[in-house]
Structures are given as C-alpha cells and as structure tokens.
Scaffold this active site. Structure first.
Site, PDB file in Angstrom:
ATOM      1  N   HIS A   1       3.828  -5.135  -5.164  1.00 29.83           N
ATOM      2  CA  HIS A   1       2.892  -5.384  -4.052  1.00 29.83           C
ATOM      3  C   HIS A   1       3.659  -5.462  -2.725  1.00 29.83           C
ATOM      4  CE1 HIS A   1      -0.582  -7.561  -2.082  1.00 29.83           C
ATOM      5  NE2 HIS A   1       0.414  -8.067  -1.378  1.00 29.83           N
ATOM      6  N   GLU A   2       4.748  -6.245  -2.714  1.00 31.04           N
ATOM      7  CA  GLU A   2       5.528  -6.410  -1.482  1.00 31.04           C
ATOM      8  C   GLU A   2       6.314  -5.135  -1.139  1.00 31.04           C
ATOM      9  OE1 GLU A   2       4.820  -8.761   0.381  1.00 31.04           O
ATOM     10  OE2 GLU A   2       3.807 -10.043  -1.061  1.00 31.04           O
TER      11      GLU A   2
ATOM     12  N   ASP B   1      -2.571  -5.546   3.286  1.00 31.84           N
ATOM     13  CA  ASP B   1      -3.324  -6.276   2.262  1.00 31.84           C
ATOM     14  C   ASP B   1      -4.796  -5.883   2.275  1.00 31.84           C
ATOM     15  OD1 ASP B   1      -1.297  -7.808   1.061  1.00 31.84           O
ATOM     16  OD2 ASP B   1      -1.288  -9.184   2.758  1.00 31.84           O
TER      17      ASP B   1
ATOM     18  N   HIS C   1       4.273  -2.835   0.930  1.00 31.55           N
ATOM     19  CA  HIS C   1       4.294  -3.227   2.353  1.00 31.55           C
ATOM     20  C   HIS C   1       5.580  -2.723   3.016  1.00 31.55           C
ATOM     21  CE1 HIS C   1       0.872  -5.912   2.490  1.00 31.55           C
ATOM     22  NE2 HIS C   1       1.376  -6.797   1.660  1.00 31.55           N
TER      23      HIS C   1
END
Length: 916
Positions: free
Chosen positions: A158-159, A169, A162
C-alpha cells in the site's frame, strides 16, 4: 576528442539520472526493484527483531506485489542501514553512498507517541514519486497491530504504491461519507474503493472498561451520518479491490482498475488523479512501460538483503585555488564560508581533511577527528588564502580520495565537498572512478563560469548540489556550506541555521533585526557578523530576551582577517527574541550580514527543521517548476508558519515567493506542513539557487498530522453470526499538548541549485495558463447553489486570471471528459481575484429538474488574458438526499430515499476534497 567524449557522457548520464530521481537509489531491472534502502533511526535501541521483521515483511510483500501487479513487479534487493551505535557484526557491510536522509523507508519512533500509522510523505502530483515511507518500531514489532492495519506485507505494498507510483488513498477520514444514487435511489455510502466492499455503519461509545455499539443516525445539517460514525467491514468479502482502501481485508489482493473503480467517492485518489483508478495510474508510470509481465506464478527471485552499518562521518574539503578565485573576492569568501563550516556546522566526532587544487592538487591537512574546539580552530588555519594557476578538478577529487584512503580501508560512506569557480575540459576522465568510489560528492558551483559538468559528480554519488553567485547580499556561499549537514539521521547533533540575512548598508546607517531562539534549539549557538569592505568590524549591539547586552567587544574577530566576527553563547542560549542593531562605521557603504546557527537543546525533544526542494534538478523551459518547503518537528507537520523562498538566477535579480500550505495551486494538501508554490520567473539559462526563510509565530503555529496513511480499521464484522469485533480506538493527542509544544521560531534552509535550459534569449511571452483549481467546494444556501474555490493566477498560481468558465452536468465522467459540451453556468458577474484569494459564487440552477435521486456535478476552468486555459478543476457534486425517518427497521445498511417525500433538501458534497 574531449568534446565528443563529453557529449557521449552527457547522454549516458541522462539515462542514469532517470533512475535516481529525488535522491532515491532504487533501480528497476527486469521487474525486480533493487537497492531499496531501509534506514533505522540512530536513536532506536538495538533490537534485531526489527531487522528480522523487515526481512519477513518484504519477502512476503514481494509475492503479494507480484500478483497484485499481474506478474510484473517484485522486490529483488533491499539494503538495511544499521545505526553506528549498534554493535558491529561480521555480516554488516559499510554504507557507500546510501544514507538515512536518502532512505526510501525510515524506521523511527513517532513524535509525541502519535500512534503507529504507517504513512508515506508525499507532496507531488498524481504519478509523482513520494519522499519516504515511515514505519514505527511498534508497527514492525507489535503483532497486535496487524488486526488494525492488516499484514505488514500488504501495508508495505500500500505504501510502496504511494512512494513509487504517486497514487493516493481511496478512503478519507475528513470526508468519510458521500451520497450515491443507483437506479434512481439514493443512499449514504462510506468513502471507499471499490464500492462493493460490504459492511455496517456503527457508532461505538466507551465508558470505563465497557463499550457499546449502535447503528449510526443521520446528521440534521449534513444529511450524512453523524460524527463518530464508522464503517465496519465484513471480515469475509468477495471484493478483491482495493489495496489503496482497506488492504487489511483477506479478500483484497489487487488495485482498483477501470472496472472496479469508484469515481464518486470523495477521496484524494479521485481528486488528485482526475477520477482515474490506481491501476490506470500505475499503468501510466515509466516502471510499467519499461517492463513486461513475467510468465510465472511467483517472483523469479527471492528478495536478498544487504545489512550496512554507518560509521563516523569523514569529510574532505576539496577547494579550488585557481587564478580566477582571486576575482570578486572569491578566495576570501571561500575562507569565510568554510570557517563557518569547520567551527559551527560539521558535527563533533567527524573526521575532516583539506585539499586544494589548481593545475596541481595539494594536501593541506590530513584527516583530523573533531574532538575539541582546538581541533576546529586548527583546521581553520589550513584554509587557503591565495589563488593562482589553472583548474584540474579531477586532480583535486582524486587527491581527496587519496587522503581518505590513508586513514580508511576504502572510500565507502566518505564525503567530498568540491568547490570550484572554473571550467575544466578534463572532468570526463575521472567520472567512472567517481561513480564507483562509494564516496558521496557534494558540489558547490561558485560564480557564472563553474564547469557545467560539475553536477554530474553529485548526481552519480547522491551528493548535494549548491550554486553561489558573486552577489554578496545573498550569503550564497555561506548558505551552501551551512547546508552540508550529516545524512545520518542524528538530528540532535546537526547544526540548524536560524538566520542568514545580508544587506547593503549606507554610511552610518543601521541593519536591525530579530532572531528567535525557540525551545527546541539553543545549544552551541553562534551569532556571526560579516562585512566586505572595512578592516575593522561594524558597531554591533545584540540584546538577549532578558535584556543582557553583547557589544562589538564581546564578539571575537577572526584572526585570519576574514571580515568575520563571532559570538558563541555559553551553555544553552536564552529562549525568546534576540534583537540586533549593526551600524556601518566604514567610510563607504558595505554589505553586512548576520548568520545564526544552533543545535538541539535536548536529546528528548526534536528541533523544528526545514527542508527545501525543487520538484526537479533540471528543467527545460517552458515547463514550470515547483518549490517545496517541508516544515516539521519530529515527523509532525508544523502548520501556520510564514515561508518565504528566494530564487537567485545566474544573472539578474533574485525572485521572492511566499510558499503556502493552503491546498490550492501547487500545494496539493492543505495543512500537511508542506508549503508549495510554482516557479515560472525564468531569467535565462543556467544555474539557479534556492533559499527558504521560515518564521513561526506563537499565536498561529501548531502541529498537524500526516496524510497518506494506511487506514486504521475500527473493527470487523466476524463471519457467520455477524458479531461486531471492534479494535481499540485510534490513539489521539489533544490539541492542547500539540499547541503547547511549539512557540515562535526562525529557520533558514538552502534548497540547493537547479539548472534551466531553453529559455528564449529574446524574452519570455505568456506561456503559462492559470493553474488547475483543486479545492472547488459547494454548499446549499436556501434555493441556491454556492460554489467556492481558491483563485488561480494569470501564470499558474501568480497574478490574476481574466475570467472563469463553470459547467454543470448530471454525469461526472462527461464533465471530466467533455467539459466543453456540458451545460454552462452564467459567470458574467464573476471577476477573478488575485491568486490565492478565496472566491465564491451563488446561482440558481436553470433548466434542471430536481427530483429525488438527482445529483448535479460542477467544474470550473480559468482563462488568462492571453486566452490560455487551465485544466478542468476537481468536481464538486450536489446530491438530493432526504434521510429516512428513524425507525425500528434496520437502518444500518444502505438507506433508500422514500418516493413519498415531497420536501426537497440539497446536500452538497465536495468530490475528492479533504476538509480540514
């Protein structure tokens, strides 16, 4: 031959630069990410479970990423930086050019124990890389947190999305609900992607040891769910997407794509990426176009790990003393600036040597370890005082390498500070040696003729780049040396610049000012006054916050006649405002400057810091650039500061800009401590220098919380019986605690240099349209729709636009894709205000039949006086929704509007906006 060699090397270097954007050393080879750097903060106590859990997390994440990206990407090589104060081990290698400051992932305690949310520091636009991921030790060590965030491996992916691909998000803590209409029926939905994630809407109340839950009610004003309402997902789902929403769900194994994306959700992904799905953004990335799917069910390589340990800082100053250094007083200014570096900036415990070069290099002093004030003073004696001869840059650098190797087995982790004002056609001959050395080279280009290839040395080795003009009232050279702190992460040991200001002062006139010493700094504090004409110092009066006065006689004039005088404050400097008055007592006007440096007052409290950046190191006109200043304490954003940037071109006057944290123009997120502004005032080709002044005042400054965080899941609905199992509520820090931690402060930071090409020599015409409006909002005012937004400029976010075009549609995607075909709103009464001003406009929609389940979308574009048009803004929506009356029926699931209701209420929701 040399010219041809340089051309070839320049083209090779361009390819090389593409892989090391923004300090990160990550490389992508055949789908495998190599040289990802994790760095453990030196303040953390030794705990090898941190290393073990990083390894387990990344290995598992590699397979998860491989499948989530349809067999395209995996993690191949990871480096973990071990702090100097951990016990050495045989398997630890030495760091080379890797450092804590340039790491992709930082492991460090949160400031004020602000919770363990993993997050990515991200301040570019959609598709732009982030700066770093921050994991706390608790997140890596406490298995209970996996109930809240999901497996560490899925959180890391998930990170990583980014950080690497610049996606955002798909939830929104500030706008957690929105109204959706399906088949003419309206319901309140949780902001999420995909919309097929199922769950219930619950409010939890806790007293003592007991907690109760109930279904959410509607808020009278917003018509959405009440404050405190949480969406609790079913643990067992069919939804495979999305990793950017709730990666903790077992069923979630992929990113939202065009088929599963929820463009109606009021989240940052929609707002920043123009309502495109995360998978579309990833497919648009250079990573995707440079790789092909791998025909395998699992990654072709298991992740390998290299453990690297930092060591003492080793720095060699490599200083140009060729004949041209005599012009514009450069040799004396070099000595002045390097003296500040040796006496005030470089950290205690570091090793320092000095090499000078003209046609031939010379060792001035071998490595000495700074263990006392005497050694600092002794090193200053070796700084050069005269200049003559040619320029042999490679000779100087290789001599610097030689000095370091006399004391150390290799060059790994060492630093060269290379200063030159001249050109050298022979620089290509040591490029390969520099690249393979394992040493970091920071470059300072002095004056207009410094070799254009100089920055290659920094780019290859991950070093800093600075540029100083010959203009005295910019302090450029002093700021460059002051910006070369250790990259070790030991922030409490690093020098912090509180002030650096210079002014041309007429005969008998005064230069006055105030410098605030805040509670987070005060140790090792120096006040330095420099001047450029007289042989004796100007008249100085410095008054501390308690009224104690220091005069010229209190300051110590440098014995080397550097036109520098210095006052070191004993102990910890008095907290508060220090006022100074300096009078030019010379017979001519002269430039006088005040430089103030300090260090952290306490190991326990991190100092307020400022980091200044441009969005790129090299730029081709007419592309705009963005200036960023990151103001933080610990890892918490500092809000409400006044941030002024100065950009100094190679020729012409400096340009001043105020950077803003208001979520408009270049600034993507309001109140995240990242202050931003577009820069378009290009004054010819060549180098530009960036400097940032930050001032915080007691009444307005406060700390905030990080954006781009992994979702803190409030609980789950367990399988079968539908039992609600809540997690512990998210830890909150009260506003009083945060406010009390921060008073007034001053900071100065150098943002280094950047290079611009293709600026037309005959002058610049208007090529920049108004910037995209990204904070369009809507409210219901009786029977009117009220729109508000921040005014863009004539050139991006500077100046004043000519007019606005506002369109409305019942289809969000039609408004995005075919804006010009949508229904126009009459804006003849709206005259644009100057950039940064809040605009508002009310109107009564015509020719629209408003009935139950109607949603109207709005978007705006700005046009400047050269008929250049901005991009389409974010899209605001107005939805008709009347909450059902409370009843005994189960109203925790999606509520449908009753057809029998005849009172119309319009609820306005800002699609994709973050409401602070």
């Amino acid at each position: 031959v040399q010219k041809g060699t340089m051309k070839l090397l320049k083209s090779l270097l361009l390819l090389f630069l593409l892989s090391i954007e923004r300090g990160s050393m990550v490389q992508l080879k055949n789908g495998g990410y190599e040289d990802i750097v994790f760095a453990i903060n030196p303040e953390l106590p030794e705990d090898h479970n941190i290393i073990r859990n990083i390894q387990a997390m990344v290995k598992e994440a590699s397979s998860f990423l491989f499948n989530a990206t349809k067999q395209r990407f995996f993690f191949k090589v990871v480096k973990i930086i071990i702090p100097l104060n951990w016990q050495p081990k045989l398997e630890y290698l030495s760091v080379k050019t890797e450092s804590y400051d340039k790491a992709d992932v930082i492991v460090a305690d949160p400031f004020l124990k602000y919770g363990d949310d993993p997050y990515t520091l991200q301040y570019g636009r959609c598709g732009e890389k982030g700066r770093y991921i921050h994991f706390t030790p608790s997140f890596l060590l406490n298995d209970n947190l996996q109930k809240i965030y999901g497996s560490r491996a899925k959180v890391f992916v998930h990170e990583w999305a980014h950080l690497r691909w610049g996606v955002f998000d798909e939830y929104n803590n500030d706008a957690p609900f929105y109204v959706s209409v399906n088949s003419g029926k309206a319901s309140v939905e949780a902001t999420r992607c995909s919309a097929s994630v199922t769950g219930k809407y619950i409010v939890q109340s806790c007293e003592g040891n007991g907690c109760t839950t109930r279904e959410c009610k509607y808020d009278e004003q917003t018509k959405l769910y009440e404050a405190g309402c949480k969406f609790i997902p079913d643990k067992t789902q069919n939804a495979p997407a999305s990793i950017m929403y709730m990666q903790s769900l077992p069923s979630v194994v992929e990113f939202c794509d065009q088929s599963t994306h929820n463009e109606k959700a009021t989240n940052m992904q929609n707002k920043m990426c123009n309502y495109h799905s995360t998978w579309e953004v990833i497919m648009n990335s250079p990573d995707f176009s440079n790789t092909s799917p791998i025909n395998s069910t699992s990654p072709p390589f298991e992740t390998s790990f290299l453990l690297l340990q930092t060591k003492d800082r080793v720095v060699c100053l490599v200083l140009d003393v060729s004949g041209s250094m005599n012009s514009n007083n450069r040799i004396k200014r070099l000595k002045q600036a390097a003296e500040i570096f040796l006496l005030q900036i470089i950290e205690t415990g570091s090793w320092v040597s000095i090499v000078t070069f003209e046609s031939t290099p010379y060792i001035k002093t071998h490595l000495q370890q700074i263990i006392s004030e005497n050694i600092r003073q002794n090193l200053v004696k070796y700084l050069p005082t005269s200049a003559d001869g040619g320029t042999n840059i490679c000779g100087g650098v290789l001599k610097g390498f030689e000095v370091i190797k006399q004391k150390h087995a290799n060059l790994y982790g060492s630093e060269i500070v290379l200063l030159t004002d001249g050109e050298d056609s022979g620089m290509s001959f040591c490029l390969k040696e520099v690249e393979n050395s394992g040493s970091i080279i920071h470059t300072i280009a002095l004056g207009p003729n410094a070799a254009s290839e100089l920055e290659q040395f920094s780019n290859m080795t991950g070093g800093l780049k600075f540029y100083a003009t010959d203009t005295l009232d910019s302090n450029g050279l002093i700021d460059a040396f002051s910006g070369i702190s250790s990259g070790s992460g030991n922030i409490s040991e690093q020098s912090i610049q509180l002030e650096s200001t210079a002014l041309s002062v007429a005969v008998k006139q005064w230069m006055n000012g105030t410098v605030t010493v805040d509670s987070t700094v005060g140790n090792d504090t120096f006040f330095v006054v420099t001047w450029d004409q007289s042989t004796s110092p100007p008249n100085i009066l410095l008054r501390d916050p308690k009224g104690k006065e220091y005069r010229t006689s209190s300051f110590e004039v440098s014995s080397l006649n550097l036109r520098t005088t210095r006052l070191k404050i004993a102990g910890t400097a008095e907290m508060g405002d220090w006022h100074y008055w300096i009078q030019n007592n010379h017979t001519d006007s002269q430039v006088i400057s005040m430089i103030v440096t300090s260090r952290a007052a306490s190991l326990a409290v991190p100092p307020v810091t400022v980091k200044a950046y441009m969005n790129k190191d090299t730029n081709n006109f007419p592309n705009p650039m963005v200036i960023y200043a990151e103001v933080s304490q610990g890892f918490l954003p500092v809000l409400g500061a006044t941030v002024m940037a100065t950009v100094e071109p190679q020729a012409g006057s400096p340009v001043g800009l105020q950077l803003l944290d208001d979520g408009s123009g270049a600034d993507i997120t309001k109140n995240d401590g990242i202050y931003s502004k577009y820069f378009t005032s290009f004054n010819g080709n060549g180098r530009y220098n960036l400097k940032v002044h930050v001032q915080g005042r007691n009444k307005t400054v406060r700390l905030g919380r990080q954006q781009s965080r992994a979702l803190y899941v409030p609980g789950y609905i367990e399988n079968g019986a539908g039992e609600i199992k809540m997690n512990a509520p998210r830890p909150e820090v009260s506003g009083d605690v945060i406010q009390a931690k921060l008073g007034s402060f001053n900071r100065v930071a150098s943002g280094g240099s950047f290079v611009v090409d293709n600026v037309p020599s005959e002058g610049i015409t208007d090529v920049f349209p108004p910037c995209k409006i990204i904070d369009l909002e809507a409210q219901n005012k009786e029977d009117k729709i009220h729109l508000s937004w921040t005014a863009p400029g004539n050139d991006l976010d500077v100046g004043q636009a000519e007019r606005y075009i506002i369109k409305m549609s019942e289809s969000l995607l039609d408004l995005r894709n075919t804006f010009d075909n949508a229904t126009s709103v009459n804006t003849s009464s709206v005259i644009p205000s100057p950039a940064g001003t809040k605009e508002s406009f009310s109107f009564k929609p015509k020719n629209v039949t408003i009935e139950n389940g109607t949603i109207i979308y709005f978007a705006v574009r700005a046009i400047d006086n050269a008929s250049l048009t901005s991009e389409v803004s974010n899209i605001a929506q107005a939805a008709l929704f009347i909450p059902p009356k409370e009843s005994s029926a189960d109203n925790s699931s999606n509520h449908v509007i009753s057809e029998g209701i005849n009172v119309l209420t319009i609820v306005l929701i800002v699609a994709g906006s973050v409401i602070a």
